[in-house]
Design a protein around this motif. Structure first.
Motif, PDB file in Angstrom:
ATOM      1  N   THR A 125       0.792  -1.386   0.205  1.00  0.00           N
ATOM      2  CA  THR A 125      -0.252  -0.076   0.096  1.00  0.00           C
ATOM      3  C   THR A 125       0.719   1.586  -0.011  1.00  0.00           C
ATOM      4  O   THR A 125       0.672   2.174  -0.694  1.00  0.00           O
ATOM      5  CB  THR A 125      -0.872  -0.506   1.028  1.00  0.00           C
ATOM      6  N   ARG A 126       2.265   1.534   1.160  1.00  0.00           N
ATOM      7  CA  ARG A 126       2.755   2.637   1.259  1.00  0.00           C
ATOM      8  C   ARG A 126       3.605   3.158  -0.691  1.00  0.00           C
ATOM      9  O   ARG A 126       3.507   3.725  -0.714  1.00  0.00           O
ATOM     10  CB  ARG A 126       3.615   1.926   2.032  1.00  0.00           C
ATOM     11  N   ALA A 127       3.952   1.021  -0.822  1.00  0.00           N
ATOM     12  CA  ALA A 127       4.908   1.457  -2.183  1.00  0.00           C
ATOM     13  C   ALA A 127       4.411   1.492  -3.442  1.00  0.00           C
ATOM     14  O   ALA A 127       4.814   2.641  -4.178  1.00  0.00           O
ATOM     15  CB  ALA A 127       5.594   0.974  -2.267  1.00  0.00           C
ATOM     16  N   THR A 128       2.898   1.389  -3.942  1.00  0.00           N
ATOM     17  CA  THR A 128       2.210   1.613  -4.886  1.00  0.00           C
ATOM     18  C   THR A 128       1.528   3.130  -4.914  1.00  0.00           C
ATOM     19  O   THR A 128       1.151   4.165  -5.688  1.00  0.00           O
ATOM     20  CB  THR A 128       1.248   0.937  -5.064  1.00  0.00           C
ATOM     21  N   GLY A 129       1.209   3.351  -3.473  1.00  0.00           N
ATOM     22  CA  GLY A 129      -0.214   4.902  -3.199  1.00  0.00           C
ATOM     23  C   GLY A 129      -1.106   4.003  -3.911  1.00  0.00           C
ATOM     24  O   GLY A 129      -2.110   5.053  -3.616  1.00  0.00           O
ATOM     25  N   LEU A 130      -1.568   3.203  -4.202  1.00  0.00           N
ATOM     26  CA  LEU A 130      -2.835   2.760  -3.599  1.00  0.00           C
ATOM     27  C   LEU A 130      -3.902   2.378  -2.573  1.00  0.00           C
ATOM     28  O   LEU A 130      -2.728   2.687  -1.600  1.00  0.00           O
ATOM     29  CB  LEU A 130      -2.973   1.626  -4.426  1.00  0.00           C
ATOM     30  N   THR A 131      -4.947   2.742  -2.731  1.00  0.00           N
ATOM     31  CA  THR A 131      -5.688   2.140  -1.194  1.00  0.00           C
ATOM     32  C   THR A 131      -5.528   0.382  -0.684  1.00  0.00           C
ATOM     33  O   THR A 131      -5.561   0.397  -1.591  1.00  0.00           O
ATOM     34  CB  THR A 131      -7.422   3.123  -0.747  1.00  0.00           C
ATOM     35  N   GLY A 132      -5.420   1.020   0.627  1.00  0.00           N
ATOM     36  CA  GLY A 132      -5.521  -0.205   1.119  1.00  0.00           C
ATOM     37  C   GLY A 132      -7.038  -1.792   0.323  1.00  0.00           C
ATOM     38  O   GLY A 132      -6.150  -2.811   0.233  1.00  0.00           O
ATOM     39  N   ALA A 133      -7.280  -0.344   0.114  1.00  0.00           N
ATOM     40  CA  ALA A 133      -9.004  -1.212  -0.377  1.00  0.00           C
ATOM     41  C   ALA A 133      -8.575  -2.078  -1.214  1.00  0.00           C
ATOM     42  O   ALA A 133      -8.613  -3.421  -2.129  1.00  0.00           O
ATOM     43  CB  ALA A 133     -10.277  -0.859  -0.169  1.00  0.00           C
ATOM     44  N   THR A 134      -8.064  -1.031  -2.231  1.00  0.00           N
ATOM     45  CA  THR A 134      -8.266  -1.325  -3.569  1.00  0.00           C
ATOM     46  C   THR A 134      -6.823  -3.038  -3.651  1.00  0.00           C
ATOM     47  O   THR A 134      -6.042  -3.829  -4.048  1.00  0.00           O
ATOM     48  CB  THR A 134      -7.596  -0.485  -4.912  1.00  0.00           C
ATOM     49  N   VAL A 135      -5.612  -2.386  -2.999  1.00  0.00           N
ATOM     50  CA  VAL A 135      -4.262  -3.799  -2.697  1.00  0.00           C
ATOM     51  C   VAL A 135      -5.263  -5.242  -2.486  1.00  0.00           C
ATOM     52  O   VAL A 135      -4.800  -5.968  -3.087  1.00  0.00           O
ATOM     53  CB  VAL A 135      -3.431  -3.616  -1.554  1.00  0.00           C
ATOM     54  N   SER A 136      -6.238  -5.076  -1.344  1.00  0.00           N
ATOM     55  CA  SER A 136      -6.457  -6.358  -0.897  1.00  0.00           C
ATOM     56  C   SER A 136      -7.825  -7.005  -1.892  1.00  0.00           C
ATOM     57  O   SER A 136      -7.059  -8.613  -2.112  1.00  0.00           O
ATOM     58  CB  SER A 136      -7.413  -5.892   0.211  1.00  0.00           C
ATOM     59  N   THR A 137      -8.189  -6.417  -2.628  1.00  0.00           N
ATOM     60  CA  THR A 137      -8.505  -6.476  -4.170  1.00  0.00           C
ATOM     61  C   THR A 137      -7.840  -7.122  -4.870  1.00  0.00           C
ATOM     62  O   THR A 137      -8.422  -8.195  -5.508  1.00  0.00           O
ATOM     63  CB  THR A 137     -10.021  -5.470  -4.344  1.00  0.00           C
TER      64      THR A 137
END
Lengths: 421, 421
Positions: free
Chosen positions: A36-48
């Motif tokens: 999440t930190r490395a991509t700047g995406l939200t936690g929800a997006t990373v999880s999905t």
């Protein structure tokens, strides 16, 4: 007036997916929080996205990391055998194939006869058959194949047809849609590129090179070419024809080059010129009529055995190649030059000291940093590795500057003007 | 092991802010919904950042757009006079200043005497005083100034000191921390860069160039340099010393160049070489001892008036510059070359036809696309405009490849080896 391009939700998802795959690959192992930190995406997006990638088998969970509090974090890593790509390097002296996995590891490699004298339909039929043979021998299911990277010498053009040339120095062929034909026959995506650019990508991908390097691949096969990768991204210019270092003029009064210019380093000191000089001076290179690359190899082996005439001819060539390396380094501000391609695979040790010494003296920004020069450890297959890497990158990190093709990927052209054109 | 760099929340906010500013600038006017789509940020982030930018006065609301249903969308645009940047181009023949607003518009420009013969402390004192004068004359409050871009000739190095040279062709100076000294005196950020790279950025920024262009600025002032901008991003190589086109070898047996190499196009055909040839052939250029750029201008004016000797000397120079342009285009795969810098500002029309004709014949990928060549409409100040643009870009779009400096921005070096080094 608004002139901003908008991006569809689908394109955003593809980008998130690629970003996550690329970060996982580079990291080795990584937790969702770190992703999440490395991509700047939200936690929800990373999880999905991670859940989907696990379902598809591209990512696996591999235990838990120590944590500084809270529950331990599950680590993720790429499953390299989940996907594969084929790299094909077409050359008059031989066709080189590699099969690479999603992690960039080469799991198979082989080489067949060159394309010299073959018509384009023959070349397409052979490539399709030889890729089919490989699939059945290696036992990789076709649905794990992302596609084929196809690279060769000569300028690319973005038209609707492909020109392929059996031997740029001696004959031309009519345009032929190589990528399209192979894509249709195999029913999988085909990406095209210049072989020297692919070699630079291959050298970078094959490892041992800092991700921050400004890398120039100085490629010598039948001719002289180049490719540049800075910070992991290939430099392509306007039409994927960047780094044509063989067509730097080193002598305004020099011989005419097949490209239409005069005094190009390839015409003055490339393999064909070297071979012609050797024959003129009576060096025994065996029967005439073989590809220049083979005669060049014979000459280089003679020089390596201590033959004085062969050595002096290659020394002359090396001085001009060193000047081309200086131009290459000065224009691209390189900090690493890799001598690659079949000709350097054999004669690299004869060129390396001359190029190194010249750059130490003549590289413009030498007070800022040195330019290291080394011989490739995969000089014969770097272009094919790079061809496979193009396909893997299109899955892992589809940045426009990394995989941009001149036009539609399957209609890009490999165009070499006929001699005298 | 994890090797991924993590990004702080602060850095993410800065990135979101810059992305939004850049999209608003490029769009002209744009709604929040379109901003969300174009940046890939969440609606909540866009709302928060836009609110802050409006509070700071960088963005203003400018009415409502038609909508295809639902309530009309409020449009946003940049407030160009909200922030300014100063661009300074140091050169032996003159110091050029521009003041540019956030939208890239040049609101003031002026030129003072060159740095020839001045010590580095004198140059710093003058630049600080002259920037101060400008502030008070133009009436821009200092808190609206983002910073100063400072550019000059010669290789940059990432050390802790700065070397500046009064005249690269005739004398050297000890290292001196220019950026640091000016930053301390003005109490605002100073970005350093090579003047030819800045000129390429300036040509791009000054407008009229497609955002997808592969643009090469071929710069001729006291010497010959180059800069490259592809798709709006400057190509910098390993240490911001890319595109040193003046130090391409065009004659292995040519004269020694001050850079340490032999046969560089600058040594064979640059302004100093042209002036020396003219004096040797008895052309009256007035008293000796002036900067080569001034003598070159005198010679060019003679050629433009029809003086046969002056014309033939510049024709000789143009043939070599055309070869350098060929190398530049072949290596960078350019589709546009702009002849810029003071020397082309005067003599561009003498070089343009020779360069154009040579590229039509000798550009390697000419079957893929042409290379257009034009004379800059801001040849005398493109480098200064680019210097200001560096600062604006650092606020609008701080992409690493756009504004990366060799080391800490204020300690980057401008290092030119002493003659014979």
């Amino acid at each position: 007036m608004t002139r901003v391009s908008t991006e569809s939700a689908g394109a955003q998802q593809t980008r998130s997916r690629s970003a996550i795959l690329d970060v996982v690959r580079a990291a080795g192992t990584i937790s969702r929080v770190e992703l999440t930190r490395a991509t700047g995406l939200t936690g929800a997006t990373v999880s999905t996205v991670v859940r989907r990638l696990i379902d598809e088998g591209l990512i696996v969970e591999v235990g838990r990391a120590e944590s500084t509090g809270g529950k331990p974090r599950t680590l993720l890593r790429l499953e390299p055998r989940a996907r594969f790509a084929v790299g094909v390097h077409l050359d008059v002296a031989g066709i080189t194939y590699v099969l690479a996995n999603l992690g960039g590891g080469v799991v198979a490699r082989w080489r067949t006869a060159g394309t010299a004298g073959d018509g384009p339909e023959d070349v397409v039929a052979r490539v399709v058959a030889e890729i089919g043979d490989m699939f059945s021998r290696v036992g990789v299911e076709k649905d794990r194949l992302l596609g084929v990277g196809l690279v060769g010498p000569g300028p690319l053009s973005g038209g609707t047809a492909v020109t392929w040339v059996a031997d740029p120095a001696s004959s031309g062929m009519a345009p032929f849609p190589f990528g399209e034909a192979i894509e249709a026959a195999l029913d999988m995506p085909v990406l095209l590129d210049n072989d020297a650019t692919a070699a630079a990508v291959g050298e970078y991908w094959a490892g041992g090179i800092e991700s921050t390097s400004a890398l120039g691949a100085l490629y010598m096969g039948a001719g002289i070419g180049g490719g540049v990768v800075v910070g992991g991204v290939a430099f392509r210019g306007a039409s994927s024809n960047a780094a044509e270092i063989g067509h730097v003029c080193v002598d305004l009064a020099g011989p005419e080059c097949w490209c239409g210019a005069r005094g190009c380093v390839e015409a003055v000191a490339g393999p064909a010129a070297v071979v012609a000089a050797a024959r003129a001076r009576g060096v025994d290179l065996g029967p005439a009529g073989r590809p220049a690359a083979e005669d060049f190899a014979t000459l280089a082996r003679a020089a390596l055995r201590g033959d004085a005439v062969a050595s002096s001819i290659l020394e002359f060539s090396a001085r001009y190649v060193a000047v081309a390396a200086q131009t290459f380094a000065n224009l691209m501000d390189l900090d690493l030059i890799v001598l690659t391609g079949p000709a350097f695979g054999i004669a690299g040790s004869l060129y390396l000291p001359v190029v190194t010494e010249h750059l130490e003296r003549a590289f413009f920004a030498r007070d800022s940093h040195p330019v290291h020069v080394r011989i490739s450890s995969s000089a014969h297959e770097a272009a094919a590795i790079g061809a496979a890497a193009l396909v893997l990158q299109s899955e892992l990190a589809p940045r426009p500057t990394t995989v941009r093709m001149p036009a539609e990927r399957h209609v890009a052209s490999v165009a070499v003007p006929a001699p005298g054109a």
